[in-house]
Enzyme design. Structure first.
Site, PDB file in Angstrom:
ATOM      1  N   GLY A  45      12.529 -16.100   3.043  1.00 39.87           N
ATOM      2  CA  GLY A  45      11.527 -15.037   3.029  1.00 39.87           C
ATOM      3  C   GLY A  45      10.340 -15.459   2.178  1.00 39.87           C
ATOM      4  O   GLY A  45      10.094 -16.656   1.986  1.00 39.87           O
ATOM      5  N   GLY A  48      11.761 -17.492  -0.972  1.00 43.01           N
ATOM      6  CA  GLY A  48      12.363 -18.761  -0.582  1.00 43.01           C
ATOM      7  C   GLY A  48      11.423 -19.662   0.185  1.00 43.01           C
ATOM      8  O   GLY A  48      11.382 -20.877  -0.036  1.00 43.01           O
ATOM      9  N   SER A 287       5.132   2.793   6.057  1.00 38.94           N
ATOM     10  CA  SER A 287       4.490   2.257   4.853  1.00 38.94           C
ATOM     11  C   SER A 287       4.034   3.354   3.904  1.00 38.94           C
ATOM     12  O   SER A 287       3.507   4.390   4.314  1.00 38.94           O
ATOM     13  CB  SER A 287       3.279   1.413   5.244  1.00 38.94           C
ATOM     14  N   ARG A 340       7.144   6.251  -6.217  1.00 40.23           N
ATOM     15  CA  ARG A 340       8.135   6.455  -5.163  1.00 40.23           C
ATOM     16  C   ARG A 340       9.319   7.296  -5.618  1.00 40.23           C
ATOM     17  O   ARG A 340       9.827   8.119  -4.863  1.00 40.23           O
ATOM     18  CB  ARG A 340       8.618   5.091  -4.655  1.00 40.23           C
ATOM     19  N   HIS A 432      15.757   1.373  -0.066  1.00 41.60           N
ATOM     20  CA  HIS A 432      14.795   0.358   0.361  1.00 41.60           C
ATOM     21  C   HIS A 432      15.007  -0.924  -0.454  1.00 41.60           C
ATOM     22  O   HIS A 432      15.933  -1.676  -0.209  1.00 41.60           O
ATOM     23  CB  HIS A 432      13.381   0.921   0.190  1.00 41.60           C
ATOM     24  N   ARG A 466      10.305   0.162  -8.622  1.00 39.89           N
ATOM     25  CA  ARG A 466       9.081  -0.622  -8.615  1.00 39.89           C
ATOM     26  C   ARG A 466       7.923   0.149  -7.989  1.00 39.89           C
ATOM     27  O   ARG A 466       8.113   1.045  -7.172  1.00 39.89           O
ATOM     28  CB  ARG A 466       9.281  -1.938  -7.858  1.00 39.89           C
TER      29      ARG A 466
END
Length: 669
Positions: A45, A48, A287, A340, A432, A466
């Site tokens: 991803g 990586g 989103s 969030r 998530h 986050r």
């Protein structure tokens, strides 16, 4: 090991100078010596892929592994909204320090400050790197890179490419990887899954991987191993993660001695398409950028709620005075752009109170009517249409919204079969990103020498919750700008080591252990499918270890998960053979790891007598309903040492710094 002390290896000196001073003093490997050093990277991803490409560009020999058929299928592709960077293009007061502060605060003060400050420092470099790769970031009218705002901050620092930011950034890293594959510096192993870590003389020296096409078990050696395998949100079964996303690589190194930190912290994302029934296999993210222009509400009157559920009333028929824009009401400073965790808990509270608007009672509205009218009036003025009709205003405004979020609206319409331009979207919180993960030090090394962990798979940068658009930032920061420095410091001791042989007792033992487990699965004549156990685990996790927790429920969850795990090893049924393409076998191995993680996850949550991040501890409240913290544990990150069974894990604590920002409870009002 009970007295083991975690050493984060954070450099001395002022926070703002740590990374620069550290880079000036660490050991390096010269270009000629890099050609004789091998590095394994598990996962392709953003973390990586960027790490593999950069390490190969530096001259190391890289062996990259992914279970997908191509690196470009990594789950980073699903990220939609954007990537943060402190460029201050808007001139609205942003800075590296403000990005650092917002990230630590957004992580509920559970992040390691030194790592987060470094993240803020390199954030601008990430944008420059990606622009140079050709990533098509959105631009404003004058051609400069555009920014939009995300929840939890008061500035606009999020760079984006429509609602496809993760895909475009991944294609940038993928192109960089392909260049190195063509040069022979990266050996790409698609459709391979890491199933164990090999430790030789106390150092990580390779992995055991399964070729998912042929079933062949392979040995791969290297001088260092980098885990970049993403998060473990699928421990909940239903999550926004791809169905193949798993914890296996991180869990395997954990069982070989890498500590696991903050396992109970996951991010609950507030804007997901609600589940439609009991047979759903995953959830789809909308989103968070949509909260820039969408207003979140539920009906004020229960009669309207029931009429909507029964199909007697449409949401567009409810007048403004009968709508409860509850985020704007409760958090006027941030409104719909609260962080969030706040948005998620508020949605759950409204739905638990009975105001959910779909048939399951688990949905709230995200409405774009006001934004469409606002943009439409602005466009009418720009085009000189002073007496534009409402129909024309809506037409113009719809085009603006389509240009910003068109692919997201299209995706929603295909899934829900409703037009979000004319009917409010329905959203609900879902699991998530994962905040916890493998414990790493400042160098991104685990407690196993030579074994590194980057991106979402580690715990370091995001604490308990986050900010939006920070995941892409951390993945690319670790891969492009942090690990390539820090891993060289370790590898400088290996310039005379030579190739690592796979013909050793350690590789033999690890391979035999992997084969034994796979043979067990295909030979066990059980009565239940793998999904049967995964769904049972997921329900317990969401009901008792999710957004709302209490001591009684967590204690029950630990016992129930242990019982499911014991039954799994007696009665799981896996069709097919181990020496062939067998998706059910892949799934069985992953769910076995989830069952172990789930128990540790619940135990960690029980140890924390506090509400934190997206997780509300119901049995610790003040009279006005605000959650209490356990201040004694407030400034700690816990790491677990695994001793064969999750119930035997030993808790260790690392005191965090909190020198440069005020330690205080969260307040977004």
């Amino acid at each position: 090991m009970a007295n083991f002390k975690l050493d984060a290896k954070v450099p001395e000196g002022p926070l703002a100078d740590k990374w620069t001073s550290y880079k000036d003093k660490i050991n390096l490997v010269n270009p000629a010596n890099k050609r004789s050093i091998d590095v394994i990277v598990v996962g392709t991803g953003l973390a990586g892929g960027s790490a593999a490409a950069t390490l190969a560009e530096l001259g190391y020999n890289v062996k990259a592994f992914c279970y997908q058929d191509s690196p470009r299928r990594a789950h980073s592709i699903a990220a939609q909204g954007g990537i943060n960077a402190a460029k201050n293009y808007q001139g609205d007061g942003d800075s590296n320090y403000r990005l650092f502060y917002d990230t630590v605060k957004g992580g509920d003060y559970r992040s390691r400050e030194a790592n987060v400050h470094r993240l803020a420092e390199v954030s601008g470099n990430i944008i420059d790197q990606c622009v140079a790769q050709g990533v098509p970031f959105a631009r404003d009218y004058g051609g400069l890179l555009d920014n939009r705002s995300f929840g939890g901050v008061l500035v606009s620092r999020t760079f984006y490419a429509k609602g496809q930011t993760g895909q475009q950034l991944l294609l940038g890293a993928y192109s960089a990887m392909n260049r190195q594959i063509a040069r022979g510096k990266i050996q790409m192993h698609n459709r391979h899954e890491m199933l164990d870590l090999v430790i030789v003389d106390g150092k990580a020296r390779g992995i055991i991987a399964r070729n998912l096409i042929t079933g062949e078990i392979e040995r791969h050696s290297a001088h260092a191993v980098v885990i970049a395998s993403g998060g473990y949100g699928n421990v909940y079964f239903l999550s926004t993660n791809a169905m193949g996303s798993n914890v296996t690589a991180g869990w395997k190194i954990h069982k070989k001695g890498a500590f696991f930190a903050n396992p109970c912290y996951t991010q609950i994302h507030p804007t997901c398409i609600p589940r439609s029934g009991d047979y759903q296999s995953k959830l789809t993210l909308m989103s968070e950028s949509l909260r820039n222009d969408g207003r979140i509400w539920v009906p004020k009157n229960m009669d309207d709620v029931m009429a909507i559920r029964e199909g007697r009333l449409k949401p567009t028929e409810i007048s403004e005075e009968n709508r409860d824009y509850y985020l704007e009401r409760r958090y006027p400073a941030f409104g719909n752009l609260v962080p969030r965790d706040v948005a998620s808990r508020a949605a759950k509270e409204r739905c638990d109170a009975g105001y959910g608007v779909n048939q399951t009672g688990e949905a709230v509205y995200l409405d774009f009517k006001s934004a469409i009218e606002r943009y439409g009036k602005e466009q009418a003025m720009i085009h000189g249409l002073k007496d534009a009709s409402m129909e024309k205003i809506i037409e113009l405004g719809t085009e603006v919204v389509r240009s910003k979020y068109g692919n997201l609206f299209q995706m929603y319409e295909k899934i829900v079969d409703e037009d979000p331009y004319t009917t409010p979207m329905m959203i609900y919180p879902a699991t998530h990103y994962t905040m916890g993960g493998v414990w790493v030090d400042y160098n991104l090394m685990t407690t196993i020498p030579g074994c590194y962990c980057i991106g979402e798979a580690n715990f370091s940068d995001h604490g308990a919750n986050r900010l939006g658009a920070s995941a892409l930032m951390q993945g690319l920061a670790d891969g492009y700008f942090v690990l390539p420095y820090t891993i060289g410091h370790y590898l400088s001791d290996d310039i005379r080591t030579g190739p690592i042989s796979t013909d050793s007792p350690e590789f033999e033992e690890a391979e035999n252990s992997v084969k034994e487990k796979l043979e067990f699965f295909v030979n066990n004549k059980g009565t239940h499918s793998v999904d049967y156990y995964h769904k049972k685990l997921g329900k317990i996790m969401w009901d008792k270890v999710g957004m709302a927790r209490n001591k009684e429920g967590l204690t029950e969850a630990i016992a129930e998960i242990k019982a499911i795990r014991e039954d799994f090893w007696k009665n799981v049924s896996v069709p097919g053979d181990a020496s062939e393409l067998n998706p059910e076998l892949e799934k069985a191995s992953r769910v076995a790891d989830f069952l172990e993680l789930g128990e540790l996850f619940a135990k960690d949550a029980l140890e924390r007598n506090e509400s934190c991040g997206g997780h509300f501890r119901e049995d610790y409240q003040t009279e006005d309903g605000e959650a209490l913290r356990d201040d004694e544990n407030y400034a700690y990150v816990s790491a677990w040492e695994y001793k064969g069974e999750p119930s035997e894990a030993v808790l260790h604590k690392e005191q965090l710094e909190f020198k440069d920002i005020e330690l205080k409870t969260r307040s977004y009002k």
